[in-house]
Design an enzyme around this catalytic site. Structure first.
Site, PDB file in Angstrom:
ATOM      1  N   HIS A   1       0.702  -1.270  -0.136  1.00 55.43           N
ATOM      2  CA  HIS A   1       0.008   0.067  -0.093  1.00 55.43           C
ATOM      3  C   HIS A   1       0.748   1.235   0.023  1.00 55.43           C
ATOM      4  O   HIS A   1       1.867   1.059   0.180  1.00 55.43           O
ATOM      5  CB  HIS A   1      -1.028   0.037   1.159  1.00 55.43           C
ATOM      6  CG  HIS A   1      -0.308  -0.187   2.489  1.00 55.43           C
ATOM      7  ND1 HIS A   1      -0.457  -1.296   3.232  1.00 55.43           N
ATOM      8  CD2 HIS A   1       0.562   0.509   3.319  1.00 55.43           C
ATOM      9  CE1 HIS A   1       0.105  -1.367   4.287  1.00 55.43           C
ATOM     10  NE2 HIS A   1       0.574  -0.270   4.300  1.00 55.43           N
TER      11      HIS A   1
ATOM     12  N   ARG B   1      -1.433  11.643   3.766  1.00 56.01           N
ATOM     13  CA  ARG B   1      -2.329  12.283   4.542  1.00 56.01           C
ATOM     14  C   ARG B   1      -3.352  13.273   3.979  1.00 56.01           C
ATOM     15  O   ARG B   1      -3.121  13.835   2.793  1.00 56.01           O
ATOM     16  CB  ARG B   1      -1.470  13.176   5.685  1.00 56.01           C
ATOM     17  CG  ARG B   1      -0.256  12.436   6.410  1.00 56.01           C
ATOM     18  CD  ARG B   1       0.790  13.247   6.959  1.00 56.01           C
ATOM     19  NE  ARG B   1       1.830  12.298   7.766  1.00 56.01           N
ATOM     20  CZ  ARG B   1       2.775  12.119   7.012  1.00 56.01           C
ATOM     21  NH1 ARG B   1       3.199  12.485   5.879  1.00 56.01           N
ATOM     22  NH2 ARG B   1       3.858  11.461   7.747  1.00 56.01           N
TER      23      ARG B   1
ATOM     24  N   GLU C   1      -3.676   3.567   1.700  1.00 56.59           N
ATOM     25  CA  GLU C   1      -3.955   3.859   2.985  1.00 56.59           C
ATOM     26  C   GLU C   1      -3.800   5.473   3.468  1.00 56.59           C
ATOM     27  O   GLU C   1      -3.022   6.261   3.422  1.00 56.59           O
ATOM     28  CB  GLU C   1      -2.947   3.395   4.019  1.00 56.59           C
ATOM     29  CG  GLU C   1      -2.895   3.626   5.433  1.00 56.59           C
ATOM     30  CD  GLU C   1      -1.830   2.762   6.512  1.00 56.59           C
ATOM     31  OE1 GLU C   1      -1.729   3.276   7.552  1.00 56.59           O
ATOM     32  OE2 GLU C   1      -1.258   1.873   5.785  1.00 56.59           O
TER      33      GLU C   1
ATOM     34  N   ASN D   1      -5.140  13.265  10.452  1.00 61.98           N
ATOM     35  CA  ASN D   1      -4.612  13.362  11.810  1.00 61.98           C
ATOM     36  C   ASN D   1      -5.683  14.521  12.467  1.00 61.98           C
ATOM     37  O   ASN D   1      -5.961  15.605  11.743  1.00 61.98           O
ATOM     38  CB  ASN D   1      -3.215  14.062  11.784  1.00 61.98           C
ATOM     39  CG  ASN D   1      -2.130  12.964  11.403  1.00 61.98           C
ATOM     40  OD1 ASN D   1      -2.010  12.179  12.015  1.00 61.98           O
ATOM     41  ND2 ASN D   1      -1.531  13.252  10.256  1.00 61.98           N
TER      42      ASN D   1
ATOM     43  N   HIS E   1       2.405  11.685  -9.129  1.00 58.97           N
ATOM     44  CA  HIS E   1       0.873  11.357  -9.282  1.00 58.97           C
ATOM     45  C   HIS E   1       0.797   9.903  -8.818  1.00 58.97           C
ATOM     46  O   HIS E   1       1.774   9.032  -8.940  1.00 58.97           O
ATOM     47  CB  HIS E   1       0.277  11.770 -10.713  1.00 58.97           C
ATOM     48  CG  HIS E   1       1.174  11.084 -11.783  1.00 58.97           C
ATOM     49  ND1 HIS E   1       2.033  11.361 -12.654  1.00 58.97           N
ATOM     50  CD2 HIS E   1       0.963   9.509 -12.221  1.00 58.97           C
ATOM     51  CE1 HIS E   1       2.528  10.516 -13.410  1.00 58.97           C
ATOM     52  NE2 HIS E   1       1.848   9.519 -13.164  1.00 58.97           N
TER      53      HIS E   1
ATOM     54  N   GLU F   1      -3.245  10.085 -12.585  1.00 58.40           N
ATOM     55  CA  GLU F   1      -3.068  10.092 -14.202  1.00 58.40           C
ATOM     56  C   GLU F   1      -4.174   8.935 -14.569  1.00 58.40           C
ATOM     57  O   GLU F   1      -3.930   7.519 -14.060  1.00 58.40           O
ATOM     58  CB  GLU F   1      -2.075   9.557 -14.551  1.00 58.40           C
ATOM     59  CG  GLU F   1      -1.760   9.411 -16.064  1.00 58.40           C
ATOM     60  CD  GLU F   1      -0.481   8.929 -16.671  1.00 58.40           C
ATOM     61  OE1 GLU F   1       0.031   9.206 -17.836  1.00 58.40           O
ATOM     62  OE2 GLU F   1       0.436   8.689 -15.664  1.00 58.40           O
TER      63      GLU F   1
END
Length: 348
Positions: free
Chosen positions: A89, A93, A140, A144, A158, A206
């Site tokens: 993965h 954030r 993932e 926060n 990208h 993309e």
């Protein structure tokens, strides 16, 4: 002249060194102030039978020590290539978890696989993708508590998503209020139909028009300052294969596609070198890629040996016992290696 070696399990210290062929063995020099340690490291490991055994013999010559080190490097290279590695993965954030989940599921066709909230650490994770985590490359997301904006920086490029029809996907994204930064059309100098969009946090995606593929989430593009150095590092330390390169002198950049399988069937890392640019601002939004391995300890040794920096020594995570190690590539991009068996147990 008698040479005394004591074999111990444990960490390295100022009085010894890790044997290059058997990195779990510590060679402690008992009384050899006049013999360079590099010569002792070349000592035949088969004489070191078990902890507490003392061996005698003459120290290897400098050439022999170098030959032993070269052999151990070759063994480690082979192990890295044979290791069962897969991109698990990518972590980054976002400022509004629900908003991002809505965009990825409604506009990009992903599924929300699971969420976990860690209130004591004040963050929440969401995992999204096109199939189960034990067989697909997934996202993932990290939220926060109280942080609604991040700096993506200039180094991140990208993500790539393979779709059956780029034009229809773009129409849907526009209808949902998404931002399209490049309309559908053939890639410059090629035939593949692509488009570029941005998610609500400004991450670029993309869209690549392809037939059915087992891995629609197919690319992570990062910019690097020395492409040859990066290719060598990812081949040797990560065991990736260089799938192809493409130079575009008109636009002054070169790309290298690297991964653990062909582009049409698996996720790959797209490294981009822009002519004359050696460093990038990485911001604080993009975090890392996680990769599965059969042995985080050997992985850490390979990363150190082939030019990477370990930022978290291999070992189990507190609380869940999953073994990991974290490292930086020569450009400072972070990756985390996760024990394959522990990862599957975590998913259970």
């Amino acid at each position: 002249m008698l040479k005394i070696l004591e074999v111990e399990d444990g960490e390295d210290n100022s009085h010894g060194g890790i044997h290059p062929t058997f990195p779990g063995l510590l060679l402690r020099i008992s009384s050899l102030p006049h013999v360079p340690r590099s010569q002792l490291i070349g000592t035949n490991p088969h004489k070191l039978l078990r902890r507490g055994v003392y061996c005698s013999g003459v120290a290897e010559s400098g050439n022999a020590a170098q030959a032993s080190t070269a052999t151990s490097q070759g063994d480690l290279l082979k192990w890295v290539k044979d290791d069962n590695r897969r991109m698990l993965h990518v972590v980054y954030r976002v400022g509004d978890l629900d908003r991002t989940i809505k965009f990825y599921t409604e506009c990009l066709g992903m599924k929300l696989l699971r969420k976990r909230d860690i209130p004591e650490e004040k963050y929440t994770n969401a995992f999204l993708g096109y199939g189960p985590e034990d067989s697909h490359f997934v996202i993932e997301l990290t939220y926060n508590y109280g942080v609604d904006k991040y700096d993506i920086g200039a180094g991140f490029g990208h993500f790539g998503i393979a779709v059956d029809d780029v034009a229809k996907t773009v129409e849907l994204i526009k209808a949902k209020g998404g931002k399209v930064t490049r309309e559908p059309g053939a890639v410059k100098g090629g035939k593949t139909v692509i488009a570029f969009i941005e998610d609500p946090d400004g991450y670029k995606f993309e869209l690549l028009e392809r037939g059915p593929t087992p891995e629609p989430f197919c690319q992570v593009m990062l910019r690097v300052g020395d492409l040859d150095r990066s290719i060598k590092f990812y081949e040797r330390a990560f065991g990736m294969e260089l799938l192809r390169t493409r130079d575009n002198p008109e636009y002054k950049y070169t790309i290298a596609m690297m991964g653990y399988g062909p582009e049409e069937k698996s996720a790959v890392l797209e490294l981009t070198y822009n002519y004359g640019v050696t460093e990038y601002d990485k911001g604080n939004a993009y975090a890392q890629i996680a990769i599965g391995t059969d042995d985080v300890y050997k992985t850490a040794e390979a990363v150190k040996l082939f030019g990477g920096k370990i930022t978290r020594e291999p070992g189990p995570l507190p609380g869940i016992s999953t073994k990991i190690t974290a490292c930086l590539d020569p450009d400072g991009w972070k990756s985390v290696f996760v024990d394959n068996i522990d990862f599957l147990k975590e998913l259970e």
